[in-house]
Design a protein around this motif. Structure first.
Motif, PDB file in Angstrom:
ATOM      1  N   GLN A 215     100.154 -11.689 -25.881  1.00 48.94           N
ATOM      2  CA  GLN A 215     100.278 -11.173 -24.523  1.00 48.94           C
ATOM      3  C   GLN A 215     101.280 -11.981 -23.705  1.00 48.94           C
ATOM      4  O   GLN A 215     102.007 -11.425 -22.862  1.00 48.94           O
ATOM      5  CB  GLN A 215      98.897 -11.140 -23.871  1.00 48.94           C
ATOM      6  N   ALA A 216     101.349 -13.281 -23.963  1.00 48.01           N
ATOM      7  CA  ALA A 216     102.352 -14.112 -23.295  1.00 48.01           C
ATOM      8  C   ALA A 216     103.760 -13.691 -23.707  1.00 48.01           C
ATOM      9  O   ALA A 216     104.660 -13.553 -22.863  1.00 48.01           O
ATOM     10  CB  ALA A 216     102.118 -15.583 -23.618  1.00 48.01           C
ATOM     11  N   VAL A 217     103.971 -13.478 -25.008  1.00 45.02           N
ATOM     12  CA  VAL A 217     105.290 -13.039 -25.486  1.00 45.02           C
ATOM     13  C   VAL A 217     105.635 -11.675 -24.910  1.00 45.02           C
ATOM     14  O   VAL A 217     106.769 -11.433 -24.468  1.00 45.02           O
ATOM     15  CB  VAL A 217     105.319 -13.014 -27.027  1.00 45.02           C
ATOM     16  N   ALA A 218     104.659 -10.765 -24.881  1.00 46.66           N
ATOM     17  CA  ALA A 218     104.920  -9.432 -24.341  1.00 46.66           C
ATOM     18  C   ALA A 218     105.330  -9.512 -22.874  1.00 46.66           C
ATOM     19  O   ALA A 218     106.322  -8.897 -22.460  1.00 46.66           O
ATOM     20  CB  ALA A 218     103.687  -8.547 -24.504  1.00 46.66           C
TER      21      ALA A 218
ATOM     22  N   GLY B 145      94.476 -18.362 -23.355  1.00 41.84           N
ATOM     23  CA  GLY B 145      93.876 -17.766 -24.542  1.00 41.84           C
ATOM     24  C   GLY B 145      94.324 -18.372 -25.850  1.00 41.84           C
ATOM     25  O   GLY B 145      94.763 -19.523 -25.925  1.00 41.84           O
ATOM     26  N   SER B 146      94.269 -17.555 -26.876  1.00 43.64           N
ATOM     27  CA  SER B 146      94.393 -18.016 -28.259  1.00 43.64           C
ATOM     28  C   SER B 146      95.818 -18.005 -28.777  1.00 43.64           C
ATOM     29  O   SER B 146      96.657 -17.193 -28.362  1.00 43.64           O
ATOM     30  CB  SER B 146      93.542 -17.115 -29.162  1.00 43.64           C
ATOM     31  N   LEU B 147      96.056 -18.903 -29.714  1.00 45.81           N
ATOM     32  CA  LEU B 147      97.265 -18.899 -30.528  1.00 45.81           C
ATOM     33  C   LEU B 147      96.810 -18.962 -31.982  1.00 45.81           C
ATOM     34  O   LEU B 147      96.093 -19.892 -32.371  1.00 45.81           O
ATOM     35  CB  LEU B 147      98.159 -20.103 -30.224  1.00 45.81           C
TER      36      LEU B 147
ATOM     37  N   ALA C 237     107.388 -20.826 -31.412  1.00 46.52           N
ATOM     38  CA  ALA C 237     107.632 -19.404 -31.173  1.00 46.52           C
ATOM     39  C   ALA C 237     107.571 -19.078 -29.684  1.00 46.52           C
ATOM     40  O   ALA C 237     108.346 -18.249 -29.178  1.00 46.52           O
ATOM     41  CB  ALA C 237     106.621 -18.564 -31.942  1.00 46.52           C
ATOM     42  N   LEU C 238     106.662 -19.716 -28.957  1.00 48.05           N
ATOM     43  CA  LEU C 238     106.581 -19.490 -27.517  1.00 48.05           C
ATOM     44  C   LEU C 238     107.780 -20.097 -26.796  1.00 48.05           C
ATOM     45  O   LEU C 238     108.356 -19.476 -25.889  1.00 48.05           O
ATOM     46  CB  LEU C 238     105.289 -20.076 -26.961  1.00 48.05           C
ATOM     47  N   LEU C 239     108.152 -21.300 -27.184  1.00 50.15           N
ATOM     48  CA  LEU C 239     109.300 -21.942 -26.548  1.00 50.15           C
ATOM     49  C   LEU C 239     110.570 -21.128 -26.755  1.00 50.15           C
ATOM     50  O   LEU C 239     111.434 -21.059 -25.865  1.00 50.15           O
ATOM     51  CB  LEU C 239     109.483 -23.356 -27.104  1.00 50.15           C
ATOM     52  N   ALA C 240     110.674 -20.478 -27.914  1.00 47.28           N
ATOM     53  CA  ALA C 240     111.846 -19.640 -28.187  1.00 47.28           C
ATOM     54  C   ALA C 240     111.932 -18.443 -27.247  1.00 47.28           C
ATOM     55  O   ALA C 240     113.011 -17.876 -27.038  1.00 47.28           O
ATOM     56  CB  ALA C 240     111.823 -19.163 -29.637  1.00 47.28           C
ATOM     57  N   GLU C 241     110.789 -18.054 -26.664  1.00 46.84           N
ATOM     58  CA  GLU C 241     110.754 -16.953 -25.699  1.00 46.84           C
ATOM     59  C   GLU C 241     110.876 -17.461 -24.261  1.00 46.84           C
ATOM     60  O   GLU C 241     110.692 -16.705 -23.321  1.00 46.84           O
ATOM     61  CB  GLU C 241     109.444 -16.179 -25.849  1.00 46.84           C
ATOM     62  N   ARG C 242     111.174 -18.748 -24.099  1.00 45.56           N
ATOM     63  CA  ARG C 242     111.288 -19.389 -22.785  1.00 45.56           C
ATOM     64  C   ARG C 242     109.968 -19.357 -22.023  1.00 45.56           C
ATOM     65  O   ARG C 242     109.936 -19.248 -20.788  1.00 45.56           O
ATOM     66  CB  ARG C 242     112.415 -18.755 -21.961  1.00 45.56           C
ATOM     67  N   ILE C 243     108.873 -19.455 -22.764  1.00 44.88           N
ATOM     68  CA  ILE C 243     107.545 -19.536 -22.168  1.00 44.88           C
ATOM     69  C   ILE C 243     107.215 -21.002 -21.903  1.00 44.88           C
ATOM     70  O   ILE C 243     107.420 -21.853 -22.771  1.00 44.88           O
ATOM     71  CB  ILE C 243     106.496 -18.893 -23.098  1.00 44.88           C
TER      72      ILE C 243
ATOM     73  N   VAL D 107     106.558 -16.679 -17.638  1.00 40.10           N
ATOM     74  CA  VAL D 107     105.235 -16.833 -18.252  1.00 40.10           C
ATOM     75  C   VAL D 107     104.928 -18.287 -18.572  1.00 40.10           C
ATOM     76  O   VAL D 107     105.787 -19.034 -19.051  1.00 40.10           O
ATOM     77  CB  VAL D 107     105.130 -15.990 -19.545  1.00 40.10           C
ATOM     78  N   SER D 108     103.678 -18.662 -18.326  1.00 45.34           N
ATOM     79  CA  SER D 108     103.127 -19.935 -18.796  1.00 45.34           C
ATOM     80  C   SER D 108     101.925 -19.639 -19.683  1.00 45.34           C
ATOM     81  O   SER D 108     101.161 -18.716 -19.416  1.00 45.34           O
ATOM     82  CB  SER D 108     102.681 -20.811 -17.627  1.00 45.34           C
TER      83      SER D 108
END
Length: 305
Positions: free
Chosen positions: A45-48, A9-11, A74-80, A56-57
């Motif tokens: 939703q990925a962060v959640a 989805g979207s970013l 921001a996603l990498l900081a959440e280990r996504i 999560v990927s």
């Protein structure tokens, strides 16, 4: 190992201002504050899901601009896992958000790089989808891509969820067979069913209509009225947790991510819905999109008033 959730989805970079109320047509209001916050329904939703216990990927596109770097960071900081977040020659998606004193919001989205997420991109990262337990899609990327991803997830035997946001018209009829869980809010349920949804009773009627259209299972999120779960055998109401709302931005995304993480971890549908509700209730007590999303430990410690 944590359950694996893949979000397609979207970013978007959220440009958020707070004002006493939402402006009327042609009106200029004086805002109280402004902030740039990483968002987009897919990324939220990925962060959640990541904060709430899943591995999560993310599959999506950002622009080759400063916002794109921030969104990916921001996603990498959440280990996504961001191997499938492509950088394209465009501006990143943005969302212009006004939040009023009643914590309601109005949002305008400019897709930007999100429009570059094509079915071909999905196929290029098929190995990411194959590693998933749960696949989540929304409607802030091209419809052709969403339909392709849903059907690819179904063909691969994954649990497939669609949060039809934003929705302004019914879904293509051939999508329903590919969706395990359809998760709209009131306005989205109305757009999909063609029926008004403004109360618990009308939500039940709309849920029944969506089941008749081919949805296997439907969860309609109703804000302060809780959530409805419907399948082919009946409808169950889950009352909302009562909290003092500060900002409802990303509450629905938090519910979807939390529900997916809990379901993928082996919780029952009822347990996963209640878990998603607890996470969403916590999120509305905080400002912003991704900054408002709680962690697993937050939810485990949460006691509703």
């Amino acid at each position: 190992m944590p359950a694996k959730v893949v979000v397609i989805g979207s970013l978007n970079m959220d440009l958020v201002t707070r004002a006493p109320r939402l402006p009327r047509g042609g009106e200029t209001l004086i805002g109280r504050s402004f902030a740039t916050v990483s968002g987009g329904k897919g990324a939220n939703q990925a962060v959640a899901a990541a904060r709430l216990g899943a591995q999560v990927s993310m599959v999506g596109c950002v622009g080759n601009d400063a916002y794109g770097e921030q969104l990916r960071g921001a996603l990498l900081a959440e280990r996504i896992d961001c191997q499938a977040v492509s950088v394209v020659d465009d501006s990143s998606g943005v969302a212009l958000i006004v939040v009023d004193d009643a914590s309601q919001n109005a949002i305008v989205i400019v897709a930007g790089a999100n429009g570059a997420l094509t079915p071909e991109v999905i196929d290029r990262f098929d190995a990411v989808l194959q590693a998933a337990d749960v696949i989540i899609c929304q409607l802030e990327v091209p419809d052709a891509t969403v339909g392709h991803a849903l059907k690819r997830g179904r063909a691969s035997g994954k649990t497939v969820m669609l949060n039809p946001a934003p929705a302004s018209h019914p879904l293509p009829a051939d999508w329903y067979a590919a969706i395990d869980y359809l998760i709209p809010n009131e306005s989205e349920a109305s757009a999909l069913s063609g029926l008004p949804v403004d109360s618990l009773d009308t939500a039940k009627t709309a849920a029944a209509r969506l089941i008749a259209l081919g949805a296997a299972k439907v969860i309609i999120t109703l804000g302060a009225q809780g959530a409805l779960f419907a399948n082919g055998t009946g409808i169950e109401h889950f009352p909302a947790l009562q909290v003092k709302a500060v900002d409802t931005t990303a509450a629905g995304d938090t519910f979807v991510g939390g529900f997916a993480a809990a379901l993928a971890a082996g919780k029952s549908e009822a347990e996963a819905i209640r878990f998603g509700q607890s996470a969403a209730a916590l999120s509305v007590t905080r400002a912003g999109a991704q900054p408002s999303i709680p962690t697993l430990s937050d939810v485990q410690a949460f006691k509703a008033p």
